[in-house]
Design an enzyme around this catalytic site. Sequence first.
Site, PDB file in Angstrom:
ATOM      1  N   ASP A 253       8.917  13.310 -26.171  1.00 52.35           N
ATOM      2  CA  ASP A 253       9.450  14.193 -27.201  1.00 52.35           C
ATOM      3  C   ASP A 253       9.872  15.511 -26.574  1.00 52.35           C
ATOM      4  OD1 ASP A 253       7.060  16.059 -27.234  1.00 52.35           O
ATOM      5  OD2 ASP A 253       6.067  14.187 -27.789  1.00 52.35           O
TER       6      ASP A 253
ATOM      7  N   ASP B 276      -3.479   5.808 -11.070  1.00 50.53           N
ATOM      8  CA  ASP B 276      -4.859   5.720 -11.563  1.00 50.53           C
ATOM      9  C   ASP B 276      -5.788   5.034 -10.548  1.00 50.53           C
ATOM     10  OD1 ASP B 276      -7.027   5.630 -13.199  1.00 50.53           O
ATOM     11  OD2 ASP B 276      -6.111   4.390 -14.750  1.00 50.53           O
TER      12      ASP B 276
ATOM     13  N   GLU C  31      16.651  -7.706   0.463  1.00 51.38           N
ATOM     14  CA  GLU C  31      16.224  -6.826  -0.642  1.00 51.38           C
ATOM     15  C   GLU C  31      15.975  -5.407  -0.133  1.00 51.38           C
ATOM     16  OE1 GLU C  31      13.992  -9.755  -3.858  1.00 51.38           O
ATOM     17  OE2 GLU C  31      12.905  -9.126  -2.059  1.00 51.38           O
TER      18      GLU C  31
END
Length: 728
Positions: free
Chosen positions: A534, A367, A614
């Site tokens: 869904d 966004d 990391e």
Amino acid sequence: MIVLDKERKLITLHTQNTSYQMKIWDYSVLLHTYYGPRIADGDLSCLLRPWDRGFSPNPNEAGDERGFSLDTFPQEYSTCGVGDFRLPSIELELPSGSRSADLRYAGCEVRSGKYALEGLPAFYGSEEDWQSLSVRLTDTAAQVEVELLYGVLEKYDLITRSVRVTNRGDRSVKLCRCMSLCLDFTRADLDMITFNGAHVMERCPCRSPLHPGFQSVESVRGASSHQHNPFAVLCDRNADEDHGLCYGAMLLYSGNFLAAAERTQFENARLVLGIHPYQFGWVLKPGESFTAPEAALVCSPAGFGQMSRQFHRSIREHLIRDPYRGRRRPVLINNWEATEMRFTAGRLVQIAQEAAGLGMELFVMDDGWFGARNEDNAGLGDWVVNETKLPGGLDALVKRLKALGLAFGIWIEPEMVNEDSELYRAHPDWVLSVPGRGPSRGRQQLVLDFSREEVRDHVYGQIHAVLSSTEVAYVKWDMNRSLTEVWSAALPPERQGEVYHRYVLGVYDFAERLRRDFPQLLLEGCSGGGGRFDGGMLYYAPQIWCSDNTDAIDRLRIQYGTSFCYPVSSMGAHVSAVPNGTTGRVTPMETRGVVAMSGTFGYEMDLNKCTPEEKETVRRQTEWFKEHYELIQNGDYYRLTDPFQNGPYTAWEQVSPNKREALVSLVTGPFRGAPPLLALCIKGLDPALRYRVNGEGSWPGDLLMNAGYPLPLLKGDYRSLQLYLQAE
Ligand code: GLA
């Protein structure tokens, strides 16, 4: 296999492990006689005994035959207002004003292959894999025909259902309820499991025994919702992962839904699943039809694990479409949690550079790239690149990413508009709002009326231009609020009950246009995380962002609940920075990687801020995921523990279909003194094979399955472990 037995008036659907039967009974009433473990042959109506029950009326044709009542016999598709007082499947408002529906069997037809539903998502597949059945019921007084559709995917025990209602009369009727699925049981000693939650804590299983009366989950938010998922399970009281009869029912639909169960006065049960009747009313003019969204059932005689695996296989192979059906998704880096909307092209490239060096393949710009979108109160609706942030437009950025070896993905939220936008200023009447009431705001935005074609055309035109302007490999389609004031300026008063559903059809139309015009595009669904997770969206978007909560420990629960129906390959999951933005929790990078790679896998952080150690972990994780993709995403999934039990660890596992490879993943909870030394029983292996575990030893499969693998003691909180098993 579908068997029509004309003599005994039986219709039986067989899958590999289950059978489903209905019978055309007296007066052409279609009864449901059985659904359960496979039965070779037999008329299961032997289980039904006519009995004169007080206050259970008898149909008019039955005369003085008081043992026959629609209220006591299991129905294949329940009616309304004519003697069955249990949950109705259909309700019609007739020209006379009567609200009733009475259905009688009128014929059926079997064919090979799978039926399709125009404008709606549906399972699909070849003529070898599928058979379809259509059963015609009629309401002669109402002059309405109801077609019950069934699809049988024998190999995965999947039975799909849909319903088409047609007005055969010469006056309009209104359809006030049209469930996709009705399933009657001649028992009520069942538990119901639903998947509930909230934004940032979606799909937590909730199990409770059926109690007398109704129990349900539902959404009236216009989307399937974070709060309840359109998937439910009914099961034996003592069913668990590996034992017991259970029935899973999913709805392939992204709007308002109702999943309701009833335990009746005579210890029977009924489940209905479909579009929520809340504010629903669909006008059918003479000759017009309405098609209910598809529902799908899996019955497992061997616990939840088998049920889930059958759903996973069916979804992966028969719902997800090409080109991403079975295909590895790119490991991605998303800038949202690193920058939110405050970025420049330079800043994005900085993040991308580091990501590319660590093996990532796709950069997703989230966004903030368009219009006046610097905060969440402006810009939505104006899908034009903000050249202050991105000088030279998208193409300039994409060229730089391409030089790094990265594909490009972009965020959109097409259904929404901010009041502070060019679009809203030009078309304030394009939003959902009720005359005389100011529309409610959610995240400072309003909802565009996606039931209207001209609205979709406008937004699609802008987005099409953006996607055509450069090479775009991926789109994240977001939806960040629930629907309110659901009223459309384009429909007359008697049709306002259609708006919720027309909106969803509009969403599907938009998604289908994207698929048509950009066939190689990978679409990721999203609604503030998992608010529209869904089976409907999965038909268009092979993956859906699971939750805005990226905390690895909370994700254990969210992904566990999600896995009851949906496969790992559909769950958007990213490694993010710590302390986590939602929970403040600090977890090791290893653990975050282990959890995210049981999803579509990617990173959502500024990797420049990582320590060299990391970064090395990130590089290894990415490499490992790519190497073992097939096993992780397409393997058979086993839940080994329940994270809601607060045990010492959460574990799950993927096994290759030939059982020669398995990956066990485990995450510990907070460390406590005097820990027990535990062994973990590994599921789904071949007991006759021997396995190397992380390249070591020679472990007999039966030993690993029955006695277990001795777990090392992991000191510290939220540690993780992966065991990679390979057959010798
Ligand atoms: C939603 C999404 C996030 C992010 C933001 C952007 O919350 O779930 O991943 O895209 O919107 O506004």
